[in-house]
Scaffold this motif. Sequence first.
Motif, short mmCIF file in Angstrom:
data_model
loop_
_atom_site.label_atom_id
_atom_site.label_comp_id
_atom_site.label_asym_id
_atom_site.label_seq_id
_atom_site.Cartn_x
_atom_site.Cartn_y
_atom_site.Cartn_z
N ARG A 181 -44.00 -27.33 -25.54
CA ARG A 181 -43.81 -27.32 -26.99
C ARG A 181 -43.54 -25.89 -27.41
N SER A 182 -42.73 -25.75 -28.47
CA SER A 182 -42.35 -24.42 -28.91
C SER A 182 -43.17 -24.01 -30.12
N VAL A 183 -43.40 -22.70 -30.22
CA VAL A 183 -44.09 -22.10 -31.36
C VAL A 183 -43.13 -21.09 -31.96
N ARG A 184 -42.81 -21.24 -33.22
CA ARG A 184 -41.84 -20.36 -33.89
C ARG A 184 -42.54 -19.15 -34.49
N GLY A 185 -41.73 -18.17 -34.81
CA GLY A 185 -42.22 -17.00 -35.53
C GLY A 185 -42.65 -15.87 -34.60
N PRO A 186 -43.14 -14.78 -35.23
CA PRO A 186 -43.60 -13.64 -34.43
C PRO A 186 -44.72 -14.08 -33.48
N GLY A 187 -44.62 -13.66 -32.25
CA GLY A 187 -45.61 -14.07 -31.27
C GLY A 187 -45.38 -15.48 -30.76
N GLY A 188 -44.24 -16.05 -31.12
CA GLY A 188 -43.93 -17.41 -30.71
C GLY A 188 -43.43 -17.47 -29.28
N GLY A 189 -43.15 -18.67 -28.86
CA GLY A 189 -42.68 -18.90 -27.50
C GLY A 189 -42.94 -20.33 -27.11
N TYR A 190 -43.30 -20.54 -25.88
CA TYR A 190 -43.54 -21.89 -25.38
C TYR A 190 -44.94 -22.02 -24.79
N LEU A 191 -45.46 -23.23 -24.91
CA LEU A 191 -46.74 -23.62 -24.33
C LEU A 191 -46.52 -24.91 -23.55
N LEU A 192 -47.37 -25.14 -22.56
CA LEU A 192 -47.35 -26.44 -21.91
C LEU A 192 -47.78 -27.49 -22.92
N ALA A 193 -47.16 -28.65 -22.87
CA ALA A 193 -47.51 -29.72 -23.80
C ALA A 193 -48.78 -30.45 -23.37
N LYS A 194 -49.11 -30.36 -22.10
CA LYS A 194 -50.34 -30.97 -21.58
C LYS A 194 -50.89 -30.06 -20.48
N PRO A 195 -52.11 -30.28 -20.05
CA PRO A 195 -52.69 -29.40 -19.04
C PRO A 195 -51.85 -29.33 -17.75
N ALA A 196 -51.90 -28.19 -17.11
CA ALA A 196 -51.15 -28.00 -15.86
C ALA A 196 -51.54 -29.03 -14.80
N ALA A 197 -52.80 -29.45 -14.81
CA ALA A 197 -53.27 -30.45 -13.85
C ALA A 197 -52.63 -31.81 -14.08
N ASP A 198 -52.10 -32.04 -15.27
CA ASP A 198 -51.48 -33.32 -15.61
C ASP A 198 -49.96 -33.24 -15.71
N THR A 199 -49.39 -32.14 -15.27
CA THR A 199 -47.94 -31.95 -15.30
C THR A 199 -47.44 -31.95 -13.87
N TRP A 200 -46.65 -32.98 -13.53
CA TRP A 200 -46.21 -33.19 -12.15
C TRP A 200 -44.86 -32.56 -11.91
N ILE A 201 -44.67 -32.00 -10.74
CA ILE A 201 -43.41 -31.34 -10.38
C ILE A 201 -42.25 -32.33 -10.48
N SER A 202 -42.46 -33.56 -10.08
CA SER A 202 -41.39 -34.56 -10.17
C SER A 202 -40.94 -34.78 -11.61
N ASP A 203 -41.86 -34.74 -12.56
CA ASP A 203 -41.50 -34.90 -13.98
C ASP A 203 -40.63 -33.75 -14.46
N ILE A 204 -40.92 -32.55 -14.00
CA ILE A 204 -40.13 -31.37 -14.38
C ILE A 204 -38.71 -31.52 -13.86
N ILE A 205 -38.58 -31.89 -12.61
CA ILE A 205 -37.27 -32.01 -11.99
C ILE A 205 -36.46 -33.12 -12.66
N ARG A 206 -37.09 -34.25 -12.93
CA ARG A 206 -36.38 -35.35 -13.62
C ARG A 206 -35.99 -34.96 -15.04
N ALA A 207 -36.82 -34.17 -15.71
CA ALA A 207 -36.53 -33.78 -17.10
C ALA A 207 -35.25 -32.97 -17.21
N VAL A 208 -34.93 -32.21 -16.19
CA VAL A 208 -33.71 -31.40 -16.23
C VAL A 208 -32.55 -32.11 -15.52
N ASP A 209 -32.69 -33.42 -15.39
CA ASP A 209 -31.62 -34.27 -14.85
C ASP A 209 -31.29 -33.97 -13.41
#
Length: 147
Positions: free
Chosen positions: A56-84
Amino acid sequence: MKLSTKGRYAVMAMVDLAHTSRGAPVALAEIAERQDISLSYLEQLFAKLRRHALVRSVRGPGGGYLLAKPAADTWISDIIRAVDEPIRATRCAPGSPQGCTLKGARCMTHDLWQALGEQIGVFLASVSLEDVCQQRIQTHQAPLAAE
């Protein structure tokens, strides 16, 4: 089998984000510099990752990106599929009755490569960002066969 840069870079950037975030947004420019990846390329990848609810993105000064869910619940296969990025080892299109030979037949090794692709998918679905960050990936080197 070789994974394209799209999949590799997405995983590298997500591991960097998981490793450095500590609950604060991380700018893509910082990830791009640390991982030696083009900022414009990362922006394209993160747009896809955001659409798949992995970041998820955070706008404004000091903004950037955060994981949308904990790293323990984010699977490598999901990342690869997300970028087609397809997870497969055959030249044939998934589910297609057409094979990869010039005449449209399946090659003699089709089942071998299809099984390999499935095993890669199973492996990547079993590895989380946290596993990578904590260096919990085990590698096994098969002994070299005697010649």
